[in-house]
Design a protein around this motif. Sequence first.
Motif, PDB file in Angstrom:
ATOM      1  N   ASN A 112       0.819  -1.215   0.000  1.00  0.00           N
ATOM      2  CA  ASN A 112       0.000   0.000   0.000  1.00  0.00           C
ATOM      3  C   ASN A 112       0.850   1.261   0.000  1.00  0.00           C
ATOM      4  O   ASN A 112       0.555   2.215  -0.722  1.00  0.00           O
ATOM      5  CB  ASN A 112      -0.943   0.001   1.209  1.00  0.00           C
ATOM      6  CG  ASN A 112      -2.265  -0.671   0.907  1.00  0.00           C
ATOM      7  OD1 ASN A 112      -3.143  -0.079   0.337  1.00  0.00           O
ATOM      8  ND2 ASN A 112      -2.379  -1.929   1.253  1.00  0.00           N
ATOM      9  N   VAL A 113       1.904   1.263   0.819  1.00  0.00           N
ATOM     10  CA  VAL A 113       2.766   2.452   0.910  1.00  0.00           C
ATOM     11  C   VAL A 113       3.452   2.704  -0.437  1.00  0.00           C
ATOM     12  O   VAL A 113       3.473   3.837  -0.937  1.00  0.00           O
ATOM     13  CB  VAL A 113       3.806   2.275   2.048  1.00  0.00           C
ATOM     14  CG1 VAL A 113       4.867   3.359   1.982  1.00  0.00           C
ATOM     15  CG2 VAL A 113       3.114   2.292   3.405  1.00  0.00           C
ATOM     16  N   ALA A 119       2.700   5.894  -2.864  1.00  0.00           N
ATOM     17  CA  ALA A 119       3.804   6.788  -3.239  1.00  0.00           C
ATOM     18  C   ALA A 119       3.854   6.955  -4.756  1.00  0.00           C
ATOM     19  O   ALA A 119       4.041   8.071  -5.260  1.00  0.00           O
ATOM     20  CB  ALA A 119       5.119   6.228  -2.717  1.00  0.00           C
TER      21      ALA A 119
END
Lengths: 36, 220
Positions: free
Chosen positions: A17-18, A22
Amino acid sequence: MTDSNIAVGVVLLLGINVILAAACYIALRTGWKIKN
Amino acid sequence: MINWGGLRALYIKEVMRFFKVQLQTVWAPASSALLLLLVFSIAFGSEGRVVMGVDFPSFAAPGLIAMTIMQAAFQNASFSLLVGKIQGTIVDYLMPPLSPGELLAALAGAAITRAMLVGLVLWGAIALWPGIRANPAHPLAALWFALMGAGFLSFLGILTSIWAEKFDHNATIMNFVVQPLSLLSGTFYSIEGLHGVFRSISHGNPFSTPFQASATASLA
């Protein structure tokens, strides 16, 4: 009867998810494909 | 400084976008998933087939909920900016004083909202299903995987809608990336039951994490 480790899944999904968030953020900030 | 008012307005606008056609965006995916569960339960459940120590419908239910949540998140997110590009309303996203982070949060938030609504409807329907254990063994872990699975596909959907120039591009990613990866991720079978190379490939499938983990969180 488990076939995956919950703790590994929690961290792995957070990581995915990160990274994707990003990528989206960078694409939106640079205006890639949406600002001509 | 975060523009909370703008963020809230865009989030509500995006939620209204799918809620206006809720039969198609919320109820229909839940209904399709229930039909899949019904068909597979008739096909495999009647033989008394047991997977990971539970009957087949109880094994398939959590993965099916995860799959439906993820597909709903992708569908919502992948339409957001693309519709704007095609209809020429993309300026409505780009002109307001919203930072890229606020834009992203509103788009992803609305997609996650739709995904969770679909998941909730499906979970409610499955809870009424006779003989299925619908209460997860680890509710917090199950909720986490639902949210993270929805987030994962929302971001992937937003990236797709940024990249896509026509609906065909978007449908290509849906049909040839999201669908195969989600159907082959262990919703209807246990990855541990696969052999050698197929098992390794399945473990490398990022979509299998939410499915397998939801199954584990629900059944363990």
